[in-house]
Motif scaffolding. Structure first.
Motif, PDB file in Angstrom:
ATOM      1  N   PHE A  24       0.818  -1.210   0.000  1.00  0.00           N
ATOM      2  CA  PHE A  24       0.000   0.000   0.000  1.00  0.00           C
ATOM      3  C   PHE A  24       0.852   1.259   0.000  1.00  0.00           C
ATOM      4  O   PHE A  24       1.948   1.291   0.558  1.00  0.00           O
ATOM      5  CB  PHE A  24      -0.948  -0.013   1.199  1.00  0.00           C
ATOM      6  N   ARG A  25       0.304   2.301  -0.626  1.00  0.00           N
ATOM      7  CA  ARG A  25       1.029   3.565  -0.808  1.00  0.00           C
ATOM      8  C   ARG A  25       0.733   4.570   0.291  1.00  0.00           C
ATOM      9  O   ARG A  25       1.613   5.281   0.751  1.00  0.00           O
ATOM     10  CB  ARG A  25       0.655   4.187  -2.157  1.00  0.00           C
ATOM     11  N   ARG A  26      -0.521   4.674   0.713  1.00  0.00           N
ATOM     12  CA  ARG A  26      -0.926   5.642   1.732  1.00  0.00           C
ATOM     13  C   ARG A  26      -1.692   4.901   2.820  1.00  0.00           C
ATOM     14  O   ARG A  26      -2.745   4.318   2.553  1.00  0.00           O
ATOM     15  CB  ARG A  26      -1.761   6.768   1.130  1.00  0.00           C
ATOM     16  N   ILE A  27      -1.175   4.948   4.044  1.00  0.00           N
ATOM     17  CA  ILE A  27      -1.691   4.120   5.137  1.00  0.00           C
ATOM     18  C   ILE A  27      -2.078   4.999   6.323  1.00  0.00           C
ATOM     19  O   ILE A  27      -1.296   5.844   6.772  1.00  0.00           O
ATOM     20  CB  ILE A  27      -0.625   3.096   5.589  1.00  0.00           C
ATOM     21  N   VAL A  28      -3.298   4.801   6.824  1.00  0.00           N
ATOM     22  CA  VAL A  28      -3.755   5.450   8.052  1.00  0.00           C
ATOM     23  C   VAL A  28      -3.689   4.427   9.176  1.00  0.00           C
ATOM     24  O   VAL A  28      -4.230   3.322   9.043  1.00  0.00           O
ATOM     25  CB  VAL A  28      -5.195   5.980   7.904  1.00  0.00           C
ATOM     26  N   VAL A  29      -3.017   4.770  10.264  1.00  0.00           N
ATOM     27  CA  VAL A  29      -2.873   3.876  11.420  1.00  0.00           C
ATOM     28  C   VAL A  29      -3.626   4.476  12.589  1.00  0.00           C
ATOM     29  O   VAL A  29      -3.339   5.594  13.018  1.00  0.00           O
ATOM     30  CB  VAL A  29      -1.390   3.677  11.790  1.00  0.00           C
ATOM     31  N   LYS A  30      -4.602   3.728  13.114  1.00  0.00           N
ATOM     32  CA  LYS A  30      -5.377   4.204  14.263  1.00  0.00           C
ATOM     33  C   LYS A  30      -4.874   3.542  15.539  1.00  0.00           C
ATOM     34  O   LYS A  30      -4.728   2.316  15.614  1.00  0.00           O
ATOM     35  CB  LYS A  30      -6.862   3.913  14.053  1.00  0.00           C
ATOM     36  N   VAL A  31      -4.608   4.375  16.551  1.00  0.00           N
ATOM     37  CA  VAL A  31      -4.093   3.902  17.838  1.00  0.00           C
ATOM     38  C   VAL A  31      -5.054   4.338  18.931  1.00  0.00           C
ATOM     39  O   VAL A  31      -5.349   5.528  19.080  1.00  0.00           O
ATOM     40  CB  VAL A  31      -2.692   4.487  18.115  1.00  0.00           C
ATOM     41  N   GLY A  32      -5.536   3.388  19.723  1.00  0.00           N
ATOM     42  CA  GLY A  32      -6.466   3.684  20.802  1.00  0.00           C
ATOM     43  C   GLY A  32      -5.770   4.030  22.111  1.00  0.00           C
ATOM     44  O   GLY A  32      -4.591   3.744  22.300  1.00  0.00           O
ATOM     45  N   ARG A  64       6.348   5.728   1.497  1.00  0.00           N
ATOM     46  CA  ARG A  64       4.912   5.605   1.727  1.00  0.00           C
ATOM     47  C   ARG A  64       4.430   6.793   2.560  1.00  0.00           C
ATOM     48  O   ARG A  64       5.174   7.334   3.376  1.00  0.00           O
ATOM     49  CB  ARG A  64       4.585   4.296   2.437  1.00  0.00           C
ATOM     50  N   ASP A  65       3.187   7.187   2.337  1.00  0.00           N
ATOM     51  CA  ASP A  65       2.564   8.220   3.154  1.00  0.00           C
ATOM     52  C   ASP A  65       1.931   7.558   4.375  1.00  0.00           C
ATOM     53  O   ASP A  65       1.129   6.631   4.223  1.00  0.00           O
ATOM     54  CB  ASP A  65       1.477   8.958   2.372  1.00  0.00           C
ATOM     55  N   ILE A  66       2.278   8.018   5.560  1.00  0.00           N
ATOM     56  CA  ILE A  66       1.737   7.453   6.792  1.00  0.00           C
ATOM     57  C   ILE A  66       0.999   8.547   7.561  1.00  0.00           C
ATOM     58  O   ILE A  66       1.535   9.643   7.771  1.00  0.00           O
ATOM     59  CB  ILE A  66       2.845   6.861   7.689  1.00  0.00           C
ATOM     60  N   ILE A 142      -3.625  18.375   5.142  1.00  0.00           N
ATOM     61  CA  ILE A 142      -2.996  17.061   5.304  1.00  0.00           C
ATOM     62  C   ILE A 142      -2.163  16.710   4.082  1.00  0.00           C
ATOM     63  O   ILE A 142      -1.048  16.165   4.202  1.00  0.00           O
ATOM     64  CB  ILE A 142      -4.073  15.988   5.577  1.00  0.00           C
ATOM     65  N   ASP A 143      -2.663  17.010   2.888  1.00  0.00           N
ATOM     66  CA  ASP A 143      -1.888  16.751   1.673  1.00  0.00           C
ATOM     67  C   ASP A 143      -0.553  17.488   1.700  1.00  0.00           C
ATOM     68  O   ASP A 143       0.487  16.952   1.288  1.00  0.00           O
ATOM     69  CB  ASP A 143      -2.681  17.181   0.434  1.00  0.00           C
ATOM     70  N   LYS A 144      -0.568  18.736   2.178  1.00  0.00           N
ATOM     71  CA  LYS A 144       0.675  19.505   2.238  1.00  0.00           C
ATOM     72  C   LYS A 144       1.647  18.910   3.248  1.00  0.00           C
ATOM     73  O   LYS A 144       2.859  18.832   2.995  1.00  0.00           O
ATOM     74  CB  LYS A 144       0.369  20.964   2.582  1.00  0.00           C
ATOM     75  N   LEU A 145       1.140  18.475   4.388  1.00  0.00           N
ATOM     76  CA  LEU A 145       2.017  17.811   5.370  1.00  0.00           C
ATOM     77  C   LEU A 145       2.659  16.567   4.771  1.00  0.00           C
ATOM     78  O   LEU A 145       3.847  16.309   4.974  1.00  0.00           O
ATOM     79  CB  LEU A 145       1.208  17.439   6.617  1.00  0.00           C
ATOM     80  N   LEU A 146       1.890  15.796   4.028  1.00  0.00           N
ATOM     81  CA  LEU A 146       2.431  14.597   3.404  1.00  0.00           C
ATOM     82  C   LEU A 146       3.437  14.949   2.306  1.00  0.00           C
ATOM     83  O   LEU A 146       4.447  14.262   2.135  1.00  0.00           O
ATOM     84  CB  LEU A 146       1.294  13.748   2.827  1.00  0.00           C
ATOM     85  N   GLU A 147       3.153  16.005   1.572  1.00  0.00           N
ATOM     86  CA  GLU A 147       4.093  16.458   0.547  1.00  0.00           C
ATOM     87  C   GLU A 147       5.432  16.830   1.177  1.00  0.00           C
ATOM     88  O   GLU A 147       6.506  16.592   0.589  1.00  0.00           O
ATOM     89  CB  GLU A 147       3.508  17.662  -0.198  1.00  0.00           C
ATOM     90  N   TRP A 148       5.387  17.406   2.376  1.00  0.00           N
ATOM     91  CA  TRP A 148       6.598  17.772   3.097  1.00  0.00           C
ATOM     92  C   TRP A 148       7.233  16.569   3.802  1.00  0.00           C
ATOM     93  O   TRP A 148       8.229  16.731   4.509  1.00  0.00           O
ATOM     94  CB  TRP A 148       6.282  18.847   4.128  1.00  0.00           C
ATOM     95  N   ARG A 149       6.675  15.389   3.632  1.00  0.00           N
ATOM     96  CA  ARG A 149       7.126  14.133   4.234  1.00  0.00           C
ATOM     97  C   ARG A 149       7.018  14.161   5.762  1.00  0.00           C
ATOM     98  O   ARG A 149       7.807  13.537   6.485  1.00  0.00           O
ATOM     99  CB  ARG A 149       8.577  13.806   3.818  1.00  0.00           C
ATOM    100  N   SER A 150       6.025  14.872   6.253  1.00  0.00           N
ATOM    101  CA  SER A 150       5.676  14.841   7.663  1.00  0.00           C
ATOM    102  C   SER A 150       4.668  13.713   7.900  1.00  0.00           C
ATOM    103  O   SER A 150       4.076  13.201   6.953  1.00  0.00           O
ATOM    104  CB  SER A 150       5.068  16.185   8.071  1.00  0.00           C
ATOM    105  N   VAL A 151       4.489  13.329   9.148  1.00  0.00           N
ATOM    106  CA  VAL A 151       3.457  12.366   9.519  1.00  0.00           C
ATOM    107  C   VAL A 151       2.363  13.112  10.277  1.00  0.00           C
ATOM    108  O   VAL A 151       2.591  13.545  11.419  1.00  0.00           O
ATOM    109  CB  VAL A 151       4.021  11.222  10.384  1.00  0.00           C
ATOM    110  N   PRO A 152       1.194  13.326   9.681  1.00  0.00           N
ATOM    111  CA  PRO A 152       0.095  13.965  10.415  1.00  0.00           C
ATOM    112  C   PRO A 152      -0.385  13.071  11.551  1.00  0.00           C
ATOM    113  O   PRO A 152      -0.624  11.875  11.339  1.00  0.00           O
ATOM    114  CB  PRO A 152      -0.997  14.122   9.340  1.00  0.00           C
ATOM    115  N   VAL A 153      -0.498  13.635  12.739  1.00  0.00           N
ATOM    116  CA  VAL A 153      -1.062  12.926  13.888  1.00  0.00           C
ATOM    117  C   VAL A 153      -2.408  13.577  14.170  1.00  0.00           C
ATOM    118  O   VAL A 153      -2.477  14.747  14.556  1.00  0.00           O
ATOM    119  CB  VAL A 153      -0.131  13.002  15.109  1.00  0.00           C
ATOM    120  N   ILE A 154      -3.472  12.818  13.973  1.00  0.00           N
ATOM    121  CA  ILE A 154      -4.833  13.362  13.930  1.00  0.00           C
ATOM    122  C   ILE A 154      -5.636  12.860  15.118  1.00  0.00           C
ATOM    123  O   ILE A 154      -5.536  11.688  15.498  1.00  0.00           O
ATOM    124  CB  ILE A 154      -5.507  12.957  12.601  1.00  0.00           C
ATOM    125  N   ASN A 155      -6.435  13.734  15.684  1.00  0.00           N
ATOM    126  CA  ASN A 155      -7.335  13.331  16.765  1.00  0.00           C
ATOM    127  C   ASN A 155      -8.591  14.177  16.671  1.00  0.00           C
ATOM    128  O   ASN A 155      -8.606  15.236  16.039  1.00  0.00           O
ATOM    129  CB  ASN A 155      -6.665  13.534  18.130  1.00  0.00           C
TER     130      ASN A 155
END
Length: 389
Positions: A24-32, A64-66, A142-155
Motif C-alpha cells: 500500500f502507498r498511503r496508510i492510516v494507522v489508528k491507535v487507541g 509511503r505516506d503514513i 494534510i496533503d501539504k504535510l504529506l508532501e513535506w514528508r511529515s506524519v500527520p497525527v490526527i485526533n
C-alpha cells in the motif's frame, strides 16, 4: 501530493488473496488510548510507542505516506491533573483534553523525531469531514504535510466537540480520514487481533476470520449488537469503520496492538483480519464525482486545455475561457470544450466570482488579482473525471 521520489503503486482491482501491508502507498494507522496509555498509572507506554514509531519510520523510508489517528489525550491528562477515576462531565472532558493534547502531541513528536520525521498535529471535528469547505481545507492541509514528508497525527478536537457534533469514536474518525485523504489502507490497532466468528472467551472454539471480502449481515452479527449509534469502541464500531472505508475503495485490517512493533508483526504474518474492497480510492472518488453530485455550473476550456486534461494534467486558470453558474468552492462543475460539448466533471477550487476573475490568466497572477493565494489548479486532476474514465 507532488512527491518527486518514486512511490509504491496503488492497488487496483479485486484481490484474490490476503494482501501485504507493504503493498500500500498511503496508510492510516489508528491507535487507541488503551494501547498508548497505562490505564492503572496513567503513564504513556513509551517503549511501545517507540516500537510503533520505528515501524512507521521503516514504511516512511520506503516513500509511503503514513497518517496516524491517535487517542489518548484525556487518558494522559488524568494523571497530570490527578483526576479521580470514573466518567467525566462534558466540560471536564473538554478541559482534560486541552491539557492532554499537548502531552500527546509532544510524545508523538519526540518518538518520530528520533527517526528524523516531523509530526504535524491535526485536530478535527465532525464538521471538518462532513461540510464541504472545511473538508477541502482539512484535506489540503494534510496533503501539504504529506508532501513535506511529515506524519500527520490526527485526533478529534475534544476541547470543542460535544455529543451532537462528535464522531463518537476514533475508529470511525480514522475511516473518515482515510476516505478524505484517499488512503488505500486503514490499520486499526486493537486490543484483539481481529474479528472472530463469535466472542472469543476461555473454553469456546471461536475462530479468527482472516479475510472479509465483503461486510454482510453475517459479518455484522459476529461483531454483536450496538447499544447506540454513538457507542464508543468495540468490534461494532470497527465494522462500521470498515463499511465507510471499503465503500470508498480503502482496504482495512484489524490487528493486535498488544505487541511490540505491531506494524512489523502484520508484515511478518501475525493473525489479523483483512477487510477487502474491489475498488481503489481514485476510482471510487471519480465514480462519486461523475455520478453522485449535482453540477452547479460549467467551465469552458480551450483546445490546449482539453489536450492537457486528456494527458492527465490538472486544469489551470490559463486554459479557461468562460465561467457559467453560481457555484462555490468544492462544488461539482461540468467541463466543456470550445464547441460546448461536455468532456468531464470535477470539483472546483474557487468560487464562481473568483474563477471568473482569474480565467485565462497564469496561476501566478491569482494572488495579485484576488488578494490571496489560492490553489495553483482550478480543478486538480484527483478531483476530475473525463468522459470514458
Amino acid at each position: 501530493m507532488l512527491h518527486t521520489a518514486r512511490k509504491p503503486p496503488r492497488l487496483s482491482g479485486p484481490m484474490t488473496q490476503t494482501p501485504s501491508l507493504k503493498s500500500f502507498r498511503r496508510i492510516v494507522v489508528k491507535v487507541g488510548s488503551s494501547l498508548l496509555v497505562d490505564s492503572a498509572a496513567g503513564n504513556l507506554k513509551r517503549a511501545w510507542l517507540a516500537s510503533l514509531a520505528a515501524d512507521i519510520a521503516e514504511l516512511h523510508k520506503e516513500k509511503r505516506d503514513i497518517l496516524v489517528v491517535s487517542s489518548g489525550a484525556i487518558a494522559l491528562a488524568r494523571a497530570s491533573l490527578r483526576l479521580p477515576p470514573g466518567s467525566l462531565r462534558l466540560e471536564e472532558a473538554q478541559a482534560a483534553a486541552a491539557v492532554g493534547q499537548i502531552e500527546l502531541a509532544r510524545s508523538w513528536s519526540e518518538s518520530l523525531s528520533a527517526h528524523g520525521i516531523a509530526a504535524g498535529q491535526v485536530l478535527l471535528t465532525l464538521g471538518d469531514t462532513e461540510e464541504r469547505r472545511r473538508y477541502l481545507n482539512a484535506r489540503e492541509t494534510i496533503d501539504k504535510l504529506l508532501e513535506w514528508r511529515s506524519v500527520p497525527v490526527i485526533n478529534e478536537n475534544d476541547t470543542v466537540a460535544t455529543t451532537e457534533i462528535r464522531y463518537g469514536d476514533n475508529d470511525r474518525l480514522a475511516a473518515r480520514v482515510a476516505t478524505m485523504t484517499s488512503a488505500d489502507l486503514l490499520v486499526l490497532l486493537s486490543d484483539i487481533d481481529g474479528l472472530y466468528d463469535k466472542p472469543p472467551v476461555t473454553g469456546n472454539d471461536a475462530k479468527l476470520v482472516p479475510v472479509v471480502p465483503r461486510i454482510t449481515r453475517e459479518i455484522e452479527a459476529m461483531a454483536g449488537a450496538s447499544g447506540s449509534e454513538l457507542s464508543r469502541g468495540g468490534m461494532v464500531t470497527k465494522i462500521e469503520a470498515g463499511k465507510i472505508a471499503t465503500a470508498a475503495g480503502t482496504h482495512m485490517v484489524i490487528a493486535s496492538g498488544r505487541v511490540m512493533n505491531p506494524l512489523r508483526a502484520i508484515i511478518d504474518g501475525a493473525p489479523c483480519t483483512w477487510f477487502l474492497t474491489p475498488a481503489n480510492p481514485v476510482t471510487s472518488r471519480k465514480r462519486w464525482i461523475a455520478g453522485s453530485l449535482v453540477p452547479r455550473g460549467a467551465i469552458f476550456v480551450d483546445a490546449g486545455a482539453v489536450k492537457a486534461l486528456r494527458s492527465g494534467k490538472s486544469l489551470l486558470p490559463a486554459g479557461v475561457t468562460k465561467i457559467e453558474g453560481a457555484f462555490e468552492r468544492g462544488d461539482a462543475v461540468i467541463l466543456r470544450d470550445p464547441e460546448g460539448a461536455e468532456i468531464g466533471r470535477g470539483l472546483i477550487a474557487y468560487d464562481a466570482g473568483d474563477a471568473d476573475k482569474i480565467k485565462g490568466r497564469s496561476s501566478a497572477d491569482a494572488l495579485t488579482i484576488l488578494g490571496f493565494s489560492g490553489r495553483t489548479e482550478m480543478i486538480h486532476r484527483d478531483d476530475l473525471v473525463l468522459g470514458g474514465e
